[in-house]
Every structure is written in structure tokens, then in C-alpha cells.
Design a protein around this motif. Sequence first.
Motif, short mmCIF file in Angstrom:
data_model
loop_
_atom_site.label_atom_id
_atom_site.label_comp_id
_atom_site.label_asym_id
_atom_site.label_seq_id
_atom_site.Cartn_x
_atom_site.Cartn_y
_atom_site.Cartn_z
N LEU A 15 0.84 -1.20 0.00
CA LEU A 15 0.00 0.00 0.00
C LEU A 15 0.88 1.25 0.00
N PRO A 16 0.34 2.41 -0.38
CA PRO A 16 1.13 3.64 -0.33
C PRO A 16 1.53 3.98 1.11
N PRO A 17 2.58 4.81 1.30
CA PRO A 17 3.12 5.08 2.64
C PRO A 17 2.11 5.65 3.63
N GLU A 18 1.10 6.41 3.13
CA GLU A 18 0.15 7.05 4.05
C GLU A 18 -0.97 6.11 4.51
N ALA A 19 -0.98 4.87 4.03
CA ALA A 19 -2.05 3.93 4.38
C ALA A 19 -1.93 3.48 5.84
N ASP A 20 -3.01 2.84 6.35
CA ASP A 20 -3.03 2.44 7.77
C ASP A 20 -2.26 1.16 8.04
N ARG A 21 -1.78 0.47 7.00
CA ARG A 21 -0.92 -0.69 7.17
C ARG A 21 -0.02 -0.80 5.94
N PRO A 22 1.12 -1.49 6.05
CA PRO A 22 2.06 -1.50 4.91
C PRO A 22 1.59 -2.29 3.70
N HIS A 23 0.78 -3.34 3.91
CA HIS A 23 0.40 -4.21 2.80
C HIS A 23 -1.11 -4.38 2.71
N ALA A 24 -1.64 -4.34 1.47
CA ALA A 24 -3.06 -4.63 1.25
C ALA A 24 -3.34 -6.10 1.52
N VAL A 25 -2.48 -6.97 0.99
CA VAL A 25 -2.51 -8.40 1.30
C VAL A 25 -1.07 -8.86 1.52
N SER A 26 -0.90 -9.83 2.38
CA SER A 26 0.43 -10.27 2.74
C SER A 26 0.47 -11.80 2.81
N ASP A 27 1.32 -12.40 1.95
CA ASP A 27 1.57 -13.85 1.98
C ASP A 27 0.27 -14.65 1.82
N VAL A 28 -0.58 -14.22 0.88
CA VAL A 28 -1.87 -14.88 0.64
C VAL A 28 -1.71 -16.02 -0.37
N SER A 29 -2.21 -17.19 0.00
CA SER A 29 -2.16 -18.35 -0.89
C SER A 29 -3.50 -19.08 -0.88
N PHE A 30 -3.97 -19.45 -2.07
CA PHE A 30 -5.14 -20.31 -2.18
C PHE A 30 -5.21 -20.83 -3.61
N VAL A 31 -6.04 -21.85 -3.83
CA VAL A 31 -6.20 -22.48 -5.14
C VAL A 31 -7.68 -22.57 -5.47
N VAL A 32 -8.02 -22.29 -6.74
CA VAL A 32 -9.37 -22.52 -7.24
C VAL A 32 -9.27 -23.62 -8.29
N GLY A 33 -9.98 -24.72 -8.06
CA GLY A 33 -9.95 -25.82 -9.00
C GLY A 33 -11.03 -25.71 -10.06
N ARG A 34 -10.89 -26.48 -11.13
CA ARG A 34 -11.93 -26.54 -12.16
C ARG A 34 -13.22 -27.09 -11.53
N GLY A 35 -14.32 -26.42 -11.81
CA GLY A 35 -15.60 -26.88 -11.27
C GLY A 35 -15.76 -26.67 -9.78
N GLU A 36 -14.96 -25.79 -9.19
CA GLU A 36 -15.01 -25.55 -7.74
C GLU A 36 -15.42 -24.12 -7.45
N ILE A 37 -16.19 -23.91 -6.38
CA ILE A 37 -16.53 -22.57 -5.90
C ILE A 37 -15.77 -22.32 -4.60
N VAL A 38 -14.87 -21.35 -4.64
CA VAL A 38 -14.10 -20.96 -3.46
C VAL A 38 -14.61 -19.60 -2.99
N CYS A 39 -15.00 -19.51 -1.72
CA CYS A 39 -15.45 -18.24 -1.15
C CYS A 39 -14.31 -17.58 -0.39
N LEU A 40 -14.06 -16.33 -0.73
CA LEU A 40 -13.07 -15.50 -0.04
C LEU A 40 -13.85 -14.60 0.91
N VAL A 41 -13.65 -14.78 2.22
CA VAL A 41 -14.50 -14.18 3.23
C VAL A 41 -13.69 -13.27 4.15
N GLY A 42 -14.29 -12.15 4.54
CA GLY A 42 -13.66 -11.25 5.49
C GLY A 42 -14.41 -9.94 5.55
N GLU A 43 -14.06 -9.12 6.54
CA GLU A 43 -14.70 -7.82 6.70
C GLU A 43 -14.17 -6.83 5.67
#
Length: 532
Positions: A15-43
Motif C-alpha cells: 500500500l502507499p506510505p500514508e495507508a493504515d498498514r504496509p500491505h493490502a494483502v500479505s503472503d496470501v495463498s489459495f487455489v481454485v480448481g476446475r468446477g469448484e466454488i471458493v469463497c473469499l470471506v472477510g470484513e
Amino acid sequence: MSDALLTVDRLTMALPPEADRPHAVSDVSFVVGRGEIVCLVGESGSGKSICAQALMGLLPRVIRPEGGAIAFQGRDLLALGPSDWRAMRGRAIAMVFQEPMTALNPVMRIGDQITEVFEAHGLLSPAERRAKALALAGEVGLPDPARILGAFPHEISGGQRQRAMIAMALALEPALLVADEPTTALDVTTQAQILKLIRDLQRRRGMGVLFITHDFGVVRAIADSVVVLQKGRVVEKGTAEAVLTRPQHPYTRALLDAIPSLSPPDHAGGDEDVVCEVKGLTKTHASRSGLFGEARVVQAARDVSFVIRRGETLGLVGESGSGKTTVARLVTRLLEADAGTIRIGGAEMTAASGARLRQARRHVQMVFQDPFASLNPRRRIGLSIADGPIAAGVPKAKALERARALLGMVGLDPRSADRYPHEFSGGQRQRVAIARALALEPQLIVADEPVSALDVSVQKQVLELLDGLKARLRLSMLFITHDLHVAAQVCDRIAVMRRGEIVEMRPARDLFAAPEHPYTRELLAAVPGLHA
């Protein structure tokens, strides 16, 4: 597990220097398979939408990848240039956005916006594009496809606009569909239809789907796998069954605990004193179905009658277009009724005008759905709260002192009176809007979908605030919502509206335990995830 279609590996974005934290996402890993529905959940602020934007090559310039990789069918998405993305978007990866009225072009007909997808990729003849658009409109369940394709976005309903967006996304038969909160603004029955549509299309076409949401009811209804994000980091992931029934992380448990129950708590109810009495309220709207179409008459409110007692909350529920917001605006005299009477605090509202109306309006105040739209962005919030009392003759210094006290009452720092709306979060802005509504010490608060735009934990905080204020001040409320979970938690009685009429009105506990009208039973049956 099915073959990997999309692999996100230790993705980190700065994120830019003035943001409230250094990174928008950090060390995020996940897989979406063929024919699969993956829900990404959070506030809100967890990084969900940033992940979606990265998958589509739509990142804001101020956010840059700092580490990790995104591979789609073995291809590195972070290395693509503009021409590569133009070729890939729609054809390989497509996206359905949260708000179709914003995402659709307001001056283009729906059919032209669907055929434009083929045109942009140089595919098919004009006649073939038109035929394909008609077929897609039918596949996503649009009624009378020829008429819908000839309409502009504002001439069709929210659910129909979202179906049109899905038709556009599916036009080139992509392997991966990214759906960013596509049902948040929809009423419960339309939401259920859209979720079923996405699931059916995914199974029929064998697509992978990345579904972004903050609603665990939606997760329960649609997900194969779940990834939970908190402040840009993955805190839990697994099968939907495991995450929903055996959550391991405290944050996941907190999100699940914040979901309002459909079992109404015991409410104290209201006094015998009647604060608001509505009799025979009627309002008819005239509209046209197209640019040169025939006039159409819609009865938005038909012989609506109810009373609200001191300290009581009456819920008004129903689908979009049922007349809920029309009734709210009639009660506050933001719309003029064709017939009927409204009495609030003993004052006759329907016949009042001029000074009498201004005096009567002190008894009723409104909290709108979107506080960012209802607050003046160029005005400090202290003044926004004080404006009503100042207009009623209260000295400015005293009104500002009262505004600071009200900020403290709604759980904000009184010193924040000198800040502007954009300096607050969504939940904080709604607290400001509640403080503004209380400034004139009204007898009735009309709350029109006040928590529908908030994520589940913030929604819980605002509902608890309203409940506390109601008990402390013996406030009466007319609470409009399409979310039956919310209605169950805050309402003493519930009136169910359909096509401008109240079809059932009973104590909340009785209505949820044994709904009498078929339409009420239909609404309850459509609650996402309830019967999964």
C-alpha cells in the motif's frame, strides 16, 4: 480435489506510505480448481477485493505487487501487459461486480452491452451477436429477453441488472468467474435466485468460481471451499463444511458469532402510548417502460395502516419494489401521499405545511441506507449533526455542544466533530447519521436499511447501538430491511409488504415461529444457507 485452475502463491501487495498498514494483502495463498466454488470471506478492508482486482489486472496504480505469484492455467498473470489483459478478460477470466447499476453503462441498452463483449474480441457477425445475447439472456433467467435487451439499466430491477451482468461475464464462456459481493444489495428472494443461478451455471459449464463475500449465509449456500482473510492475511482455509462447523481461528468464530439469529430475542415491547398512527396510506407512481413506451401505473402503497407505540420497533420487510421505502418517505413527508393520514406525537403530518410542517418534522427523523451519500462531504460532522437544532432556533454554540455529546452517546470520540465524513469508516459514518437523527430529540426514528451496506461484525455493533439507544431513550422506530436476520433481532413486531400492501403483521416471535401468509413463508424459505 479438481485440477488447479488458479493458483495464488504467497501474494503480497504494498500500500502507499500514508495507508493504515504496509500491505493490502500479505503472503496470501489459495487455489481454485476446475468446477469448484471458493469463497473469499472477510470484513471490509480485509483485502478481498484487492485479490479480485489483481486477478483481473485492475489494480489501482498506488497498489503494487511486492512478492508472490498468480498463475492461471500455468500463465503468470502479474507479468501480463495491457494487450495481453484485453485478450484474456472476458474470454478466460470474467468478473461480476457488486453494484450493477454502477458497473453497467447507463446510456447503453442492455443488449448492446452484451453484444459489445463479442465486438471487443472481434467475434461473430452482428446478427450472430444479437442471437447469442438473446440466448444468454434466456440462460440467466431474464424474463421476456427481447424486452430486457432493449431496455436501459434504470428500466429494469436490481436482480435483472445483476443477471444481465452475469450474462455479459459468461458471454465468452470463461474458465474462471470472479464474483465480487454480487448479492449484497439484493433482497432475500432475488439473492437466492442469483446464488442458484451461479451454482447451476458453474455446474453446467464446469467453471471455477471465486466468490467474494462477507455473508456466511451465502458461504453456506454456495461454497465448496472457504478462505478467511483478516487485515490482508489468510487466517483460516478449508472445506466449507469444516470452516462453518469447526472453525479454528478466533476471527472466524467471531464472524460466525456475529451473524444475527433468525430466533427473535424476548423484547420488552412498547408502552400503551401511540407515537405513530398511519391509516389508509396510498401512493401511486406513474412511469414509462421505455424511451417511448406506454405509461405504467404502479401502486407503491395501498391502504397501508399501522401504529407504533412508545419504545416499540416495527419492522417493515419485503422484496425490492414491495413499497417499504415509499412508506418510509411518506411517513417522513419526503413524499406526498395520495390518500391516508399520518399522526406522529399527536401532530397531523399529512395536512401540515409551512411552519406547522417544520414543527411536526421535529417528531420524526430518518437514518438512510448510505450515510456517505446522506452526509455532506464538505461539511464537518459536528455541523452536520447541529444543523437541525440550529434551523429549529437553538444557538449554534449550544447545538455544537449537543452534537459532541451525541457523538459520545453513539460511541464516537466527541473530538471527532471537526472531522469530515471521508475520515470515518462505513460503520462510524452510520453512527454519525444516527447521532444526527437524534439531535432534534424525535419521538420516531425511521431507519431505511441502515445496516445493509455493512459487514457482519460492524452490522452487529450498529444494531446493538440502536437497541441500547432505544432502551435508554424509549425511542420508537420504523425499521425497514430486506434482511430477515436483522428484522428478527431488532423488531418487536413485523409487517410484511408485498406489491404495496401489508400482507401480514404480527409480533416477531410469532411470525418467525409460524408464518401465516404464503409470501412470508416464501421469504423465510429464501434465506441463504438456512436450509443447507
